[in-house]
Scaffold this active site. Structure first.
Site, PDB file in Angstrom:
ATOM      1  N   LYS A 174       9.133   6.825 -14.588  1.00  0.00           N
ATOM      2  CA  LYS A 174       7.974   5.961 -14.821  1.00  0.00           C
ATOM      3  C   LYS A 174       7.107   6.560 -15.935  1.00  0.00           C
ATOM      4  CE  LYS A 174       3.836   5.598 -13.029  1.00  0.00           C
ATOM      5  NZ  LYS A 174       3.097   5.085 -14.188  1.00  0.00           N
ATOM      6  N   GLY A 227       0.856  15.432 -15.965  1.00  0.00           N
ATOM      7  CA  GLY A 227      -0.342  14.600 -15.876  1.00  0.00           C
ATOM      8  C   GLY A 227      -1.526  15.428 -15.437  1.00  0.00           C
ATOM      9  N   THR A 229      -4.392  17.390 -13.186  1.00  0.00           N
ATOM     10  CA  THR A 229      -4.293  18.378 -12.099  1.00  0.00           C
ATOM     11  C   THR A 229      -4.529  17.727 -10.732  1.00  0.00           C
ATOM     12  OG1 THR A 229      -4.824  20.223 -13.529  1.00  0.00           O
ATOM     13  CG2 THR A 229      -5.368  20.510 -11.205  1.00  0.00           C
ATOM     14  N   THR A 231      -3.928  14.615  -9.848  1.00  0.00           N
ATOM     15  CA  THR A 231      -2.726  13.847  -9.477  1.00  0.00           C
ATOM     16  C   THR A 231      -1.618  14.798  -9.043  1.00  0.00           C
ATOM     17  OG1 THR A 231      -3.354  12.375 -11.294  1.00  0.00           O
ATOM     18  CG2 THR A 231      -1.258  11.920 -10.232  1.00  0.00           C
ATOM     19  N   GLU A 249       3.508  19.934 -14.538  1.00  0.00           N
ATOM     20  CA  GLU A 249       2.850  20.386 -15.777  1.00  0.00           C
ATOM     21  C   GLU A 249       1.500  19.691 -15.815  1.00  0.00           C
ATOM     22  OE1 GLU A 249       4.292  22.536 -17.677  1.00  0.00           O
ATOM     23  OE2 GLU A 249       6.356  22.396 -16.962  1.00  0.00           O
ATOM     24  N   CYS A 283      -2.416  18.827 -23.881  1.00  0.00           N
ATOM     25  CA  CYS A 283      -2.787  19.812 -22.865  1.00  0.00           C
ATOM     26  C   CYS A 283      -2.847  21.225 -23.443  1.00  0.00           C
ATOM     27  CB  CYS A 283      -1.829  19.740 -21.687  1.00  0.00           C
ATOM     28  SG  CYS A 283      -0.110  19.834 -22.194  1.00  0.00           S
ATOM     29  N   GLU A 384     -11.542  20.202 -17.953  1.00  0.00           N
ATOM     30  CA  GLU A 384     -10.700  19.651 -19.006  1.00  0.00           C
ATOM     31  C   GLU A 384     -11.288  18.330 -19.522  1.00  0.00           C
ATOM     32  OE1 GLU A 384      -6.763  18.013 -18.146  1.00  0.00           O
ATOM     33  OE2 GLU A 384      -5.980  19.135 -19.849  1.00  0.00           O
TER      34      GLU A 384
HETATM   35  O1  TXE Z   1      -3.535  11.040 -15.595  1.00  0.00           O
HETATM   36  P1  TXE Z   1      -2.626  10.803 -14.341  1.00  0.00           P
HETATM   37  P2  TXE Z   1      -4.817  10.205 -16.051  1.00  0.00           P
HETATM   38  C1  TXE Z   1      -5.477  15.050 -17.689  1.00  0.00           C
HETATM   39  C2  TXE Z   1      -6.639  14.731 -18.595  1.00  0.00           C
HETATM   40  C3  TXE Z   1      -6.986  13.352 -18.204  1.00  0.00           C
HETATM   41  C4  TXE Z   1      -6.760  13.425 -16.703  1.00  0.00           C
HETATM   42  C5  TXE Z   1      -6.532  12.110 -16.042  1.00  0.00           C
HETATM   43  O2  TXE Z   1      -7.703  15.599 -18.314  1.00  0.00           O
HETATM   44  O3  TXE Z   1      -8.299  13.018 -18.512  1.00  0.00           O
HETATM   45  O4  TXE Z   1      -5.608  14.209 -16.579  1.00  0.00           O
HETATM   46  O5  TXE Z   1      -5.635  11.336 -16.768  1.00  0.00           O
HETATM   47  C6  TXE Z   1       1.049   8.761 -12.755  1.00  0.00           C
HETATM   48  N1  TXE Z   1       1.792   9.226  -7.696  1.00  0.00           N
HETATM   49  N2  TXE Z   1      -4.189  14.829 -18.317  1.00  0.00           N
HETATM   50  O6  TXE Z   1      -5.598   9.738 -14.884  1.00  0.00           O
HETATM   51  O7  TXE Z   1      -3.194   9.759 -13.452  1.00  0.00           O
HETATM   52  C7  TXE Z   1       0.430   7.888 -13.817  1.00  0.00           C
HETATM   53  O8  TXE Z   1       0.782   6.537 -13.617  1.00  0.00           O
HETATM   54  C8  TXE Z   1       2.670   9.299  -8.697  1.00  0.00           C
HETATM   55  C9  TXE Z   1      -3.478  15.992 -18.738  1.00  0.00           C
HETATM   56  O9  TXE Z   1      -4.360   9.190 -17.014  1.00  0.00           O
HETATM   57  O10 TXE Z   1      -2.317  12.128 -13.772  1.00  0.00           O
HETATM   58  C10 TXE Z   1       1.020   8.482 -15.081  1.00  0.00           C
HETATM   59  O11 TXE Z   1       2.344   8.017 -15.271  1.00  0.00           O
HETATM   60  N3  TXE Z   1       2.330   9.169  -9.988  1.00  0.00           N
HETATM   61  C11 TXE Z   1      -2.056  15.690 -18.994  1.00  0.00           C
HETATM   62  C12 TXE Z   1       1.038   9.980 -14.747  1.00  0.00           C
HETATM   63  O12 TXE Z   1       0.962  10.045 -13.330  1.00  0.00           O
HETATM   64  C13 TXE Z   1       1.041   8.962 -10.284  1.00  0.00           C
HETATM   65  C14 TXE Z   1      -1.768  14.428 -19.687  1.00  0.00           C
HETATM   66  C15 TXE Z   1      -0.121  10.778 -15.332  1.00  0.00           C
HETATM   67  O13 TXE Z   1      -1.344  10.138 -15.024  1.00  0.00           O
HETATM   68  C16 TXE Z   1       0.070   8.887  -9.266  1.00  0.00           C
HETATM   69  C17 TXE Z   1      -2.541  13.334 -19.146  1.00  0.00           C
HETATM   70  C18 TXE Z   1       0.494   9.023  -7.916  1.00  0.00           C
HETATM   71  N4  TXE Z   1      -0.353   8.932  -6.894  1.00  0.00           N
HETATM   72  C19 TXE Z   1      -3.729  13.580 -18.519  1.00  0.00           C
HETATM   73  N5  TXE Z   1      -1.134   8.665  -9.843  1.00  0.00           N
HETATM   74  C20 TXE Z   1      -1.234  16.836 -19.522  1.00  0.00           C
HETATM   75  N6  TXE Z   1      -0.994  17.839 -18.693  1.00  0.00           N
HETATM   76  O14 TXE Z   1      -0.749  16.804 -20.640  1.00  0.00           O
HETATM   77  C21 TXE Z   1      -0.934   8.611 -11.172  1.00  0.00           C
HETATM   78  N7  TXE Z   1       0.386   8.773 -11.451  1.00  0.00           N
END
Ligand code: TXE
Length: 480
Positions: A174, A227, A229, A231, A249, A283, A384
């Site tokens: 996904k 994604g 932290t 999540t 990650e 990140c 972050e």
């Molecule tokens: O990320 P999410 P978000 C950080 C950055 C950003 C914050 C939130 O600080 O502002 O995270 O971003 C999927 N079960 N990073 O809310 O939600 C979601 O659909 C399974 C750092 O956009 O973590 C997407 O595909 N999956 C980071 C993925 O998780 C779930 C890069 C990431 O989204 C889920 C991005 C669940 N319950 C944001 N909920 C990096 N490390 O590079 C969400 N997702």
């Protein structure tokens, strides 16, 4: 307007509930497409397709797997313009950046793991004096889940998928619902490259529904996630009692430590890049800049001068260095952090404001922002932000800066600028991070382990680490 579909069993299909989500273009804030709001049923269909494909794919020769992965890589390269434009439109990043970094790297991911799998070997141990030999089988896990974010959409999506399928697994994947388009386009490329149907299945939708269904699926045995932290912690909570293999990650708040004895010119140029590449939405960006007091004033003047020259603009313009942030919600989050910094007595040295671009007034643009702070523990320096915002602060001693660099919940990467070898060795040993760059930033070699410590995640991807993650080690002991 485009309509994105799920890619299941080698075919494109609508979500079974016929529900859709809007796809926004960050450069102008307009809705420009629809994406499936997939349910648990679609994830189940994807799983069934993967399960059907697994017996045959897991027995496909390494040569054949490698050939297909390399073909995917070549097709991505052949279609670079289409992919770069699509990535830019979906994410807001400059087309030039997508063309120079995102799409070439997605192609490299397939080529790299297509080659790596032919070199991946397991060990054998002769148990001397016991007339026995042990050998390790590295078998594919089965069906695995790959969930990726919006900042480097195809780059990070393929970073997971390529090693997973190279190792003989079948995948339910996904991409982020905010940036789904290049993952959608990848389906056609996989078909054209001859990837058997069901080996890769891509389901689009919300994290809390589609993503969650992947994580909760009883027979999806491993989850590779990049994604936020928060999540990541949520996913770990679900996956741990099911004993799933997990690679997480997560976020970072990376120190960029600058000593007076560094190569100043190289440091200055790279620091601008490390601060604001991809609108600061990487990140690995060095968002906390610590500068040795003796060069602090000079650095401040030179850095601000360079940052003020950065051109914020429409992503398709060649002159643009910073495009739009990924979403309205994210822009608001970043602006809110700038407000917090002001309340904490942070000194805004440049930027801090939304940018309105003529003819694209609805776009999510922000000035590159530099904030001078006086304490390490303020919110803007601890949380972050994930946008074009960095803090700067002077330090006097090596111990002081080491302490400040480590006094944060994250531990993804750190950058160190110095020409002193002994200091380099002392600090690289003690900095709490999974990746340390000395006198450079973001210089990547795909063979190296990639990942963080502390709240930046668990597990390593990259090179053979990724192939180890996507296989189970089985020891066989034969007495002779
Ligand atoms: O990320 P999410 P978000 C950080 C950055 C950003 C914050 C939130 O600080 O502002 O995270 O971003 C999927 N079960 N990073 O809310 O939600 C979601 O659909 C399974 C750092 O956009 O973590 C997407 O595909 N999956 C980071 C993925 O998780 C779930 C890069 C990431 O989204 C889920 C991005 C669940 N319950 C944001 N909920 C990096 N490390 O590079 C969400 N997702």
């Amino acid at each position: 307007m485009h309509t994105i579909q799920n890619y299941i069993n080698g075919q494109f299909e609508n979500p079974s509930n016929n529900e859709w989500l809007d796809n926004y273009c960050p450069a102008n804030g307009e809705i420009y497409g629809q994406i499936p709001n997939s349910s648990k049923d679609d994830v189940e269909r994807a799983y069934q397709a993967a399960e059907l494909a697994f017996p045959s794919w897991s027995k496909t020769t390494l040569d054949e797997r490698s050939r297909i992965l390399i073909k995917i890589s070549e097709l991505l390269e052949a279609n670079i313009q289409q992919f770069a434009e699509a990535e830019s439109k979906d994410n807001g990043k400059p087309v030039s950046l997508a063309k120079a970094i995102d799409i070439p790297r997605a192609a490299s991911n397939f080529r790299f793991f297509g080659n790596a799998i032919t070199q991946f070997a397991s060990e054998s141990h002769e148990s001397v004096g016991q007339d026995a030999i042990n050998y390790t089988l590295r078998q594919p896990i089965g069906i695995v889940g790959c969930i990726s974010p919006w900042n480097l959409p195809l780059y990070l999506f393929t970073w997971k998928i390529a090693p997973a399928i190279a190792a003989g697994n079948c995948v339910v994947a996904k991409p982020s619902e905010i940036t789904p388009i290049t993952a959608f386009l990848l389906g056609n490329i996989c078909n054209e490259a001859g990837l058997p149907k069901g080996v890769l299945n891509i389901v689009h939708g919300l994290g809390k529904i589609t993503g969650q269904a992947i994580v909760e699926h009883p027979y999806i045995k491993a989850i590779s996630f990049t994604g936020g932290t928060k999540t990541g912690a949520h996913i770990a909570k679900i996956a741990a009692p099911m004993f799933k293999k997990l690679s997480l990650e997560l976020g970072g708040k990376n120190p960029n430590i600058i000593f007076a004895d560094c190569d100043y010119k190289g440091m200055l140029e790279t620091t601008v890049r490390a601060s604001f590449s991809n609108q600061g939405q990487i990140c690995l960006c060095g968002s906390r800049i610590f500068v040795e007091a003796s060069i602090y004033k000079k650095f401040k003047t030179d850095f601000i001068a360079k940052v003020n020259q950065l051109k914020v603009g429409h992503p398709s313009s060649e002159a643009t260095q910073l495009g739009a942030l990924v979403s309205k919600q994210h822009l608001e989050k970043v602006l809110n952090y700038i407000d917090i910094a002001k309340k904490e007595n942070g000194n805004i040295l440049c930027g801090g404001n939304q940018v309105i671009i003529k003819d694209y007034e609805g776009g999510y643009y922000l000035e590159p922002t530099v904030i001078e702070i006086s304490t390490n523990d303020c919110k803007i320096n601890q949380e972050e932000v994930f946008g074009p915002v960095v803090t700067i602060m002077p330090f006097n001693t090596e111990n002081e800066v080491l302490h400040m660099a480590n006094a944060v919940r994250y531990g993804l990467s750190a950058t160190l600028w110095t020409s002193n070898l002994k200091r380099t060795m002392r600090l690289t040993n003690q900095l709490q991070a999974g990746i340390i760059w000395v006198n450079t930033w973001m210089l990547r070699d795909l063979r190296t382990p990639f990942g963080g410590i502390k709240a930046s995640g668990v597990g390593r991807e990259g090179g053979f680490e990724a192939l180890r993650f996507f296989t189970e080690a089985k020891n066989v002991c034969i007495k002779y």
